[in-house]
Scaffold this active site. Sequence first.
Site, PDB file in Angstrom:
ATOM      1  N   SER A 141      -7.894  -2.717  -1.695  1.00 19.49           N
ATOM      2  CA  SER A 141      -7.450  -1.526  -0.973  1.00 19.49           C
ATOM      3  C   SER A 141      -8.235  -1.367   0.331  1.00 19.49           C
ATOM      4  O   SER A 141      -8.206  -2.266   1.172  1.00 19.49           O
ATOM      5  CB  SER A 141      -7.574  -0.307  -1.892  1.00 19.49           C
ATOM      6  OG  SER A 141      -6.882   0.800  -1.350  1.00 19.49           O
ATOM      7  N   ASP A 184       2.913  -0.154  -6.856  1.00 18.65           N
ATOM      8  CA  ASP A 184       1.738   0.533  -6.290  1.00 18.65           C
ATOM      9  C   ASP A 184       2.217   1.693  -5.410  1.00 18.65           C
ATOM     10  O   ASP A 184       2.901   1.479  -4.410  1.00 18.65           O
ATOM     11  CB  ASP A 184       0.959  -0.505  -5.458  1.00 18.65           C
ATOM     12  CG  ASP A 184      -0.318   0.034  -4.839  1.00 18.65           C
ATOM     13  OD1 ASP A 184      -0.356   1.231  -4.503  1.00 18.65           O
ATOM     14  OD2 ASP A 184      -1.260  -0.762  -4.679  1.00 18.65           O
ATOM     15  N   HIS A 193      -1.864   0.196  -8.358  1.00 20.27           N
ATOM     16  CA  HIS A 193      -3.059   0.084  -7.506  1.00 20.27           C
ATOM     17  C   HIS A 193      -4.359   0.007  -8.322  1.00 20.27           C
ATOM     18  O   HIS A 193      -5.436  -0.060  -7.754  1.00 20.27           O
ATOM     19  CB  HIS A 193      -3.105   1.310  -6.588  1.00 20.27           C
ATOM     20  CG  HIS A 193      -3.881   1.109  -5.310  1.00 20.27           C
ATOM     21  ND1 HIS A 193      -3.467   0.268  -4.304  1.00 20.27           N
ATOM     22  CD2 HIS A 193      -5.054   1.632  -4.868  1.00 20.27           C
ATOM     23  CE1 HIS A 193      -4.331   0.291  -3.299  1.00 20.27           C
ATOM     24  NE2 HIS A 193      -5.317   1.105  -3.621  1.00 20.27           N
TER      25      HIS A 193
END
EC number: 3.1.2.12
Lengths: 289, 289
Positions: B151, B236, B267
């Site tokens: 991320s 996600d 995620h």
Amino acid sequence: MVSLEKVSSNRVSAGFLTKYKFPSKSLNGLTTSFNVFIPDSAKSNKVPVLFYLAGLTCTEDTAAQKGGLFNEAGKQSIALVFPDTSPRGANVQGEDDDWQLGTGAGFYLTATSEKWKAYNMYDLIVKELPEVLKEANLGLDFSRWSITGHSMGGHGALSIYLKNPGFFKSASAFAPVCNPSRTPWGINAFTNYLNVPAPSSENAQPPKEWLEYDSSYLLKNYSGDVNILIDVGKGDDFYKKGQLEPKAISDQNKKGVEVRLHDDFDHSYYFISTFSPEHVAFHAKHLNA
Amino acid sequence: MVSLEKVSSNRVSAGFLTKYKFPSKSLNGLTTSFNVFIPDSAKSNKVPVLFYLAGLTCTEDTAAQKGGLFNEAGKQSIALVFPDTSPRGANVQGEDDDWQLGTGAGFYLTATSEKWKAYNMYDLIVKELPEVLKEANLGLDFSRWSITGHSMGGHGALSIYLKNPGFFKSASAFAPVCNPSRTPWGINAFTNYLNVPAPSSENAQPPKEWLEYDSSYLLKNYSGDVNILIDVGKGDDFYKKGQLEPKAISDQNKKGVEVRLHDDFDHSYYFISTFSPEHVAFHAKHLNA
């Protein structure tokens, strides 16, 4: 039929991990949560089931997040079930005051004390949860069922396995409490949940109500074949302090029981996640035999 | 020489995970912590190094506990370094109020805003931490160094890789922020930490100070060979909401860049731990080439 409420779902490895909750009869109607990993292959053929019982202070999420079990379970097409470690919100006086008793510390038994009457994780795991999962028709095959766990949950896995001949194909444990009727966590749990006092002398035979949940005692009196794998780290402070006592099992030299001691490993999930793929593979061998 | 203080040490896989802390020059003297996994083999031969940069809200512990990286790293004899995600205790007004800015959200850049002057995770990771680790003589070989992340940390890994040709053998990322100069987390971070305002129109070219940390822009202007692996889950929510934009990288069709989209994965660390052994193996191939 129990109403199973879906809380969350995550794709992981070759399947989905789903959290459900439901009001549990075993826990006097309290809502309990569990996680279940179901490999995609369960859609075409029912898959065998491995229960993972967590240790003191843990929840149904701990091993799901830190245990490192999914990739091997996905590869081997094995479902994983992660129950909680105790009832939640039973409102027993003091249940949240001590991490070794009460919330997070159910000890996988059926309480016989009036005070702790909701603390029946044994019934939940052995009887109710399998029924609920069968009714939910998720593709799990309980004729091929094994059980593992960590610490208090290692005690749970071994004692539940040994108390129910024919239920499980195999049992394994990480740093299990092997002789709870003679070690502090067990004595504390049995004294309170079973409301049976400790014997007056440390050398006296523990009460029979305690011995019913003592894996080393149960193994001694077990007549059939067993498939048991136990891993313990020699750097584990609880091992050093005499909470685990794997010798009580390894000294019996029973066929089908392997107890492995590992230099340096401690009581943490770093230890578990190192060996968890091997444990899943061990169970797969027996579940798919 | 920096005084590295040992905080904890756990045996895991074929090595030890040790947490250290030290006062960081890059972070204006604030104490920062990191975890380092060193395989036993480093005692006889220096081992290559893989940095893991974590995402928003995470610490140096998150991927160590949930990332599932150790067994493959142990097998491949690769060290893992897990830095923190921001300075701690910089006492910037509001730094603990928003999970997307401030504590836990350092964005792996060198802040040029006076207000955020301690927020220099880029310098810590690219310059100071390698120096500190070399001085500590732990058996790490920084001539074989790769970088990965998740991320915000995926943005960190890719942008640091692309900003420093020749430093790293390979880069990979889980659900990375690929085009931060045009997506909300990045715009928020750049506006604040760099104190360079957003352009007046959404379609205008982002400021050059922002583009210096934008992996898709950096890749477009990169002339050498690259070794990049990116995994993103189609389930996600941040991907669906346009925070990640892997298309900004995959549409360039650059040789040496693989972007994989996976049905259903989200995620979470369930996604990361599914693919992390493949990422470690990907880096091992380049680190041991």
